[in-house]
Design a protein around this motif. Sequence first.
Motif, PDB file in Angstrom:
ATOM      1  N   SER A 218     -52.380 -16.618   5.146  1.00  0.00           N
ATOM      2  CA  SER A 218     -53.465 -16.848   6.100  1.00  0.00           C
ATOM      3  C   SER A 218     -54.788 -16.558   5.409  1.00  0.00           C
ATOM      4  O   SER A 218     -54.854 -15.770   4.461  1.00  0.00           O
ATOM      5  N   ASN A 233     -55.183 -16.266  11.756  1.00  0.00           N
ATOM      6  CA  ASN A 233     -56.097 -17.128  12.501  1.00  0.00           C
ATOM      7  C   ASN A 233     -56.664 -18.319  11.743  1.00  0.00           C
ATOM      8  O   ASN A 233     -57.360 -19.127  12.347  1.00  0.00           O
ATOM      9  N   LYS A 234     -56.405 -18.438  10.460  1.00  0.00           N
ATOM     10  CA  LYS A 234     -56.962 -19.577   9.722  1.00  0.00           C
ATOM     11  C   LYS A 234     -55.932 -20.102   8.734  1.00  0.00           C
ATOM     12  O   LYS A 234     -55.500 -19.390   7.833  1.00  0.00           O
ATOM     13  N   ASN A 235     -55.534 -21.363   8.944  1.00  0.00           N
ATOM     14  CA  ASN A 235     -54.537 -22.028   8.094  1.00  0.00           C
ATOM     15  C   ASN A 235     -53.298 -21.156   7.861  1.00  0.00           C
ATOM     16  O   ASN A 235     -52.827 -21.022   6.721  1.00  0.00           O
ATOM     17  N   GLY A 247     -49.628 -23.482  12.332  1.00  0.00           N
ATOM     18  CA  GLY A 247     -50.381 -23.729  13.560  1.00  0.00           C
ATOM     19  C   GLY A 247     -51.818 -23.304  13.351  1.00  0.00           C
ATOM     20  O   GLY A 247     -52.187 -22.788  12.287  1.00  0.00           O
ATOM     21  N   ASP A 248     -52.645 -23.515  14.363  1.00  0.00           N
ATOM     22  CA  ASP A 248     -54.025 -23.032  14.259  1.00  0.00           C
ATOM     23  C   ASP A 248     -54.059 -21.509  14.208  1.00  0.00           C
ATOM     24  O   ASP A 248     -54.931 -20.918  13.573  1.00  0.00           O
ATOM     25  N   SER A 249     -53.128 -20.863  14.899  1.00  0.00           N
ATOM     26  CA  SER A 249     -53.009 -19.403  14.832  1.00  0.00           C
ATOM     27  C   SER A 249     -51.544 -19.024  15.003  1.00  0.00           C
ATOM     28  O   SER A 249     -50.782 -19.734  15.662  1.00  0.00           O
ATOM     29  N   ASP A 263     -51.398 -24.255  19.113  1.00  0.00           N
ATOM     30  CA  ASP A 263     -52.240 -25.395  18.745  1.00  0.00           C
ATOM     31  C   ASP A 263     -51.868 -25.985  17.378  1.00  0.00           C
ATOM     32  O   ASP A 263     -51.831 -25.275  16.379  1.00  0.00           O
ATOM     33  N   ASN A 264     -51.593 -27.293  17.403  1.00  0.00           N
ATOM     34  CA  ASN A 264     -51.224 -28.034  16.187  1.00  0.00           C
ATOM     35  C   ASN A 264     -50.069 -27.361  15.446  1.00  0.00           C
ATOM     36  O   ASN A 264     -50.106 -27.153  14.228  1.00  0.00           O
ATOM     37  N   ASN A 279     -48.029 -27.797  20.735  1.00  0.00           N
ATOM     38  CA  ASN A 279     -49.187 -26.903  20.789  1.00  0.00           C
ATOM     39  C   ASN A 279     -48.811 -25.467  21.100  1.00  0.00           C
ATOM     40  O   ASN A 279     -49.681 -24.601  21.170  1.00  0.00           O
TER      41      ASN A 279
END
Length: 534
Positions: A218, A233-235, A247-249, A263-264, A279
């Motif tokens: 991350s 929280n990021k990648n 995911g996004d998080s 999300d994603n 999601n």
Amino acid sequence: MFKNLVKFISLIIFVSINNFSIGQENKMIVIEYSHFLEVNEIHGPDVKILKEDVVLRHNSAQMYCDSAYLNVKENFFIAFGNIHVISPTEDLTDTVHLFGDSLHYSGKEKLAEVRYNVILQKDSMILYTENLDYNTSDNIGYYFDGGRTLNGEDTLISKNGYYYADTDDLYFKDSVVVLNPKYTMYSDTLKHNTKDKISYLLSPTDIIASDSSNYIYSEAGWYNHTLDIGQLNKNPVLTHKKQTLVGDSIFYDRNKGLGIATDNVIIADSVQNVRLKGNFGKYYEFTERSVITDSALFIHIQDNDSLFMHADTIRSIIDTLRSGTDTTTFRLIKAYYKAKVFRSDFQAKSDSLIYTFLDSTIKLYKEPVLWSDKNQLTADYIEIQTDSNEISRVLLTNNSIMASKSESHGFDQIKGEKMVAHLKKNKLYKIDVEKKGGIIYFMLDKEKLVGINKLECINMVIYMLDNEMEKIWYYGNPKGTIYPPKDLTESEKVVKGFKWLKQYRPQKWQDVFIWEKSGDTSENDVIDLKIEKN
């Protein structure tokens, strides 16, 4: 007569030294104690040479050493041997202890420069380095030549670092490594709170389990070393064996072996060539189970095709088959509530389904429909069996109906309690019908409807060629009549329970998200064979 001054003064300093301050109180360095004090002409009258059991104070910071050179004018001293600096935190509820071999201290800057064998300690946290600068006013320390911090079970290493004593925060920079019995962290920039034992990820960070069972990546987030939980929280990426969660998080609980992504979300299985998208998703490491919701999509990537499946909820689980002493584990995909399937050679829908990787079987439950080429198959239960990524058999149980559009005149239909459709190279070549068999067949002569053949029997076998009935074997009291088209009502032209469900059939993989199309759809809709391997 300065040369004749006594060069060495032996003092037993108690109360008098305690009251001896240089300059203004709380701004100048104060000599609290020294067994010897010397002034000589080499260093000048502004330099006090202190030896043995030296204690100096500046504001609230207390400093101990074996010897020191105190420059009164510059409000500065150099100390040697057994350095010990005691500096209280801002709220005076805690204390920082600083040890080393030498010390340069500036009263003007309130800066302690400690060198060689440096140890900074507060509560149970211990920091080791060779060079450390510490501001006794701001209670901030900085090392720049490599440092190692012990905090509970964790050892934190970096080339550079800042320590904020008032907030118990450590900022690590450059070649950061966090060693824990369960895992190791690698990063370029990391913040760590020594009280809460929480690391904050401020740059791309890898977390590798000690037994290599999982890997976390991350670029932002936090990890609680006490609870073994983290928020990425990021990648973020969580990899366990051959399973990967992104995911996004992602929230991760190491003790439960649980990753929750929002999300994603993508859950990928590199062995089975499977992806789950949505999601909201969960992955359970200990059981290798996963669940995905909110625009859930299952993709099975195959040689020149892919199978797409959508439902409100899709679960992936590991099941076990025992035969004698042999045990076989395999993956099951369970999709429920408005499940739809698209592959270029067939499409399906049902309320729920199970996809078994052991034998590549798809089981459709509750109002299932299967479309293959021009054929529509319905029953109370449908089972699709595949071989080498091609449909080999389709089992229909109870109220089984197979229908196809007969040009523009009507629908050719086959019914039975149980039906087995056999396929080769995705072409239907034989149909076995058991119990309550029946046929409605529209007879054409040069595309002109000349009659409607209605037949009923107990069992039958139908041989197909190019999607047309080539030969039929009837068993058990066959009864049939060919009717002129005008002699039958519209309801008599269909078997009981028949419905043409074209509005549910997906024409491309994206249509699996559309349960029912509104408005008229052409009977000549063409299946989109373009497959995007997402």
